[in-house]
Design a protein around this motif. Structure first.
Motif, short mmCIF file in Angstrom:
data_model
loop_
_atom_site.label_atom_id
_atom_site.label_comp_id
_atom_site.label_asym_id
_atom_site.label_seq_id
_atom_site.Cartn_x
_atom_site.Cartn_y
_atom_site.Cartn_z
N SER A 56 16.49 49.27 -22.03
CA SER A 56 15.17 49.44 -21.60
C SER A 56 14.85 48.42 -20.62
CB SER A 56 14.60 48.79 -22.57
OG SER A 56 14.76 47.19 -23.14
N GLU A 57 15.01 48.26 -19.77
CA GLU A 57 15.58 46.37 -19.08
C GLU A 57 15.64 47.25 -17.72
OE1 GLU A 57 16.46 42.20 -17.09
OE2 GLU A 57 16.34 42.78 -19.90
N GLU A 77 15.54 61.39 -13.65
CA GLU A 77 15.43 62.09 -14.74
C GLU A 77 13.93 62.76 -14.53
OE1 GLU A 77 14.37 60.85 -19.53
OE2 GLU A 77 16.22 59.59 -19.03
N GLY A 78 13.69 63.68 -15.31
CA GLY A 78 12.73 64.50 -14.44
C GLY A 78 12.53 64.44 -13.26
N LEU A 124 14.67 57.11 -11.83
CA LEU A 124 15.79 57.23 -11.85
C LEU A 124 16.13 56.58 -12.80
CD1 LEU A 124 15.41 56.65 -7.47
CD2 LEU A 124 16.04 59.41 -8.61
N MET A 125 17.58 56.94 -13.24
CA MET A 125 19.04 55.92 -13.64
C MET A 125 19.96 55.86 -13.36
SD MET A 125 16.14 56.10 -16.21
CE MET A 125 16.87 55.95 -17.94
N TYR A 126 20.93 54.77 -14.06
CA TYR A 126 21.91 54.14 -13.64
C TYR A 126 22.60 54.05 -14.80
CZ TYR A 126 25.44 51.02 -12.50
OH TYR A 126 26.25 49.97 -12.31
N ALA A 127 23.69 54.87 -14.71
CA ALA A 127 25.12 54.99 -15.66
C ALA A 127 26.05 54.28 -15.19
CB ALA A 127 25.08 56.30 -15.87
N ASP A 128 26.54 53.50 -16.22
CA ASP A 128 27.62 52.45 -15.84
C ASP A 128 28.69 53.33 -17.28
OD1 ASP A 128 29.64 51.19 -16.03
OD2 ASP A 128 28.78 49.56 -15.94
N LEU A 129 29.48 54.55 -16.82
CA LEU A 129 30.51 55.14 -17.14
C LEU A 129 31.78 54.08 -18.10
CD1 LEU A 129 30.99 58.37 -15.40
CD2 LEU A 129 28.81 57.42 -17.08
N PRO A 145 16.88 52.15 -16.84
CA PRO A 145 16.54 52.85 -15.75
C PRO A 145 16.38 52.13 -14.65
CG PRO A 145 15.57 51.30 -16.85
CD PRO A 145 16.25 51.85 -17.72
N LEU A 146 16.68 52.65 -13.03
CA LEU A 146 16.38 51.85 -11.91
C LEU A 146 15.46 51.94 -11.66
CD1 LEU A 146 18.97 51.09 -9.64
CD2 LEU A 146 18.88 53.20 -8.75
N THR A 147 13.98 53.04 -11.64
CA THR A 147 12.79 53.12 -11.46
C THR A 147 11.86 52.92 -12.43
OG1 THR A 147 12.37 55.07 -11.15
CG2 THR A 147 13.34 53.91 -9.13
N ASP A 148 10.79 52.40 -12.66
CA ASP A 148 9.76 52.09 -13.60
C ASP A 148 9.82 53.84 -12.88
OD1 ASP A 148 9.25 49.66 -14.02
OD2 ASP A 148 7.56 49.48 -12.45
#
Length: 389
Positions: free
Chosen positions: A67-68, A335-336, A340-345, A352-355
Motif C-alpha cells: 500500500s505504501e 493501471e487504468g 503508475l505502479m512499480y513491480a519488483d519481480l 504504487p509509484l504515484t497517488d
C-alpha cells in the motif's frame, strides 16, 4: 482487436505558450537495403502447430501488493499550469532528452512539435507541419515521428521523420502508402536502432516487413517479411504490432491457416512463442516478457525455469499499459489512467509509484530518467525521476 499503441492524449482546453521558431536543415536518407527474408504460408502453418494455448491458463504466482508508495530516486516537479491558454495539446511527454521535454500540439490542419526546457522554463517550436503526427518517440539525441497525409481513394501516404536534436537537422527515413485498410507504421526504438513495420498491400496479398535503422551507420535493413494471402480464404501471417528493445524484437501477429485465425505473441529470435488474445501492451527485458491486458499485468519468464508472475488490477475492466523495464526484474506500468505502479519481480511485489490521480500519462524511461505528467483539473505537472533504486 487493434492494440492501443499510440500514447493517450491529454487534451487541455487552452494553453498560453511562448514560442520561438528555429531553423532546420532537411535531407533525404539514402538507406542501404538488405535482402528480405520472406516467411511463406507453409512456414506459418508449421509454426502454428507449435504455438501453445493462452498464457493466462498457466499457473501464476500473484505478486504481493503493497500500500505504501515507493520512491525510485530524486524527483523534480515542474508546474506547467501557467503555460495553459491557447492550444489543445498532448501535454504528456512523448520524449525527454537531457533538460528537454518534447510534446505535440495537434490541430485540425496543423501539427506542431514543441520542446519545454526545464532549466529555462521556456517553450519553443521545433517542427510544424500541415500533416497529422499520430505518434512520436526518441532515442539518444534523435527525435522520431510519423507524419500522415489526408486519406485519398487509394490510401494514406505516410513518412517517417527524424530530428537530430543537437543540430535541428530533419531527415526523412522512409515513405510509403497504407492501402487496403492497413495502418501507417509505428516506430519503436532501442539504444542503437530504430524499427518499424511497413505493409505493402494489394487486393491479393499483404507483405509485412520489419525494418531497422542503425543510428551508427545510417543504414536501413529489412529483418524479415511475412506474407498474408487475402483471397477468398486467408492464409499466412499479418503483423499487428511490434516492440523493440536491446534484447530483441517482439511481434504480435495473426496467423491464418485455411481461413482460421490465431493471435500469437512471439520474439523474432524464437525465444518466446505463445497464443495470446486480449493483449493491450507488451514489453521485453532479458529475462521476462511483460503483458498488459484488461485486468492483469502478466510477467512470463524467457528461458528461465520459473513460474509466471501476475498482478491483478483493481477491477477486471482496468487496463494495464505503458510498460517500461528499468532492469531485467524492475518494471513500471500504468493501471487504468489514474496511477503508475512499480513491480519488483525478484521480490515478487507491486507498489504504487504515484497517488491515485485524475489523469496520469504513459511513463517514459530513458538513460536512467523516468518521466511522466499528472493532470488534476486545471493543474498539470511534469515529473522527472533520476532512478537510483
Amino acid at each position: 482487436m487493434k492494440l492501443h499503441h499510440f500514447a493517450s492524449i491529454f487534451c487541455l482546453s487552452t494553453i498560453v505558450w511562448t514560442t520561438a521558431g528555429c531553423t532546420m536543415m532537411e535531407e533525404q536518407a539514402t538507406p542501404h537495403v538488405a535482402q528480405k527474408n520472406v516467411a511463406s504460408p507453409e512456414q506459418v502453418n508449421t509454426f502454428l502447430k507449435k504455438a501453445t494455448t493462452d498464457s493466462k491458463n498457466q499457473q501464476a504466482i500473484e505478486l504481493e501488493k503493497q500500500s505504501e508508495r515507493i520512491t525510485l530516486g530524486q524527483t523534480k516537479t515542474y508546474d506547467l499550469s501557467s503555460l495553459l491558454s491557447k492550444h489543445r495539446v498532448s501535454i504528456d511527454p512523448q520524449y525527454a532528452y537531457q533538460n528537454q521535454m518534447f510534446y505535440l500540439d495537434l490541430q485540425e490542419n496543423k501539427s506542431t512539435i514543441y520542446t519545454y526546457d526545464t532549466k529555462r522554463q521556456h517553450n519553443k517550436i521545433v517542427h510544424a507541419t500541415k500533416h497529422a503526427i499520430p505518434m512520436m518517440t526518441g532515442t539518444g539525441e534523435f527525435l522520431l515521428w510519423v507524419e500522415t497525409e489526408q486519406p485519398t481513394k487509394t490510401g494514406v501516404k505516410w513518412s517517417i521523420r527524424q530530428l537530430k536534436i543537437t543540430t535541428n537537422q530533419v531527415t526523412t527515413l522512409d515513405v510509403g502508402e497504407s492501402r487496403f485498410d492497413t495502418s501507417p507504421p509505428r516506430i519503436d526504438v532501442t539504444s542503437t536502432r530504430v524499427s518499424w513495420i511497413t505493409q505493402e498491400a494489394t487486393a491479393q496479398k499483404t507483405v509485412s516487413t520489419i525494418k531497422t535503422y542503425s543510428l551508427k551507420t545510417g543504414k536501413i535493413t529489412p529483418l524479415q517479411s511475412f506474407i498474408l494471402k487475402t483471397g477468398k480464404v486467408r492464409d499466412g501471417l499479418f503483423t499487428y504490432e511490434h516492440r523493440d528493445s536491446d534484447d530483441g524484437v517482439t511481434l504480435y501477429t495473426s496467423h491464418f491457416n485455411n481461413g482460421k485465425n490465431v493471435r500469437v505473441l512471439e520474439t523474432l529470435d524464437g525465444a518466446y512463442k505463445k497464443e495470446i488474445s486480449g493483449l493491450i501492451d507488451f514489453s521485453r527485458s532479458g529475462t521476462y516478457l511483460a503483458l498488459g491486458t484488461e485486468g492483469d499485468a502478466i510477467f512470463q519468464p524467457i528461458g528461465l525455469d520459473e513460474q509466471t508472475l501476475n498482478y491483478s488490477a483493481s477491477s477486471a475492466q482496468t487496463t494495464i499499459d505503458g510498460i517500461q523495464f528499468l532492469s531485467n526484474t524492475q518494471v513500471i506500468f500504468r493501471e487504468g489512467i489514474h496511477q503508475l505502479m512499480y513491480a519488483d519481480l525478484k521480490a515478487k511485489t507491486v507498489a504504487p509509484l504515484t497517488d491515485f490521480e485524475k489523469l496520469v500519462s504513459l511513463p517514459l524511461y530513458h538513460d536512467g530518467v523516468l518521466a511522466y505528467s499528472i493532470t488534476n483539473g486545471t493543474k498539470t505537472t511534469y515529473h522527472r525521476v533520476k532512478v537510483t533504486k
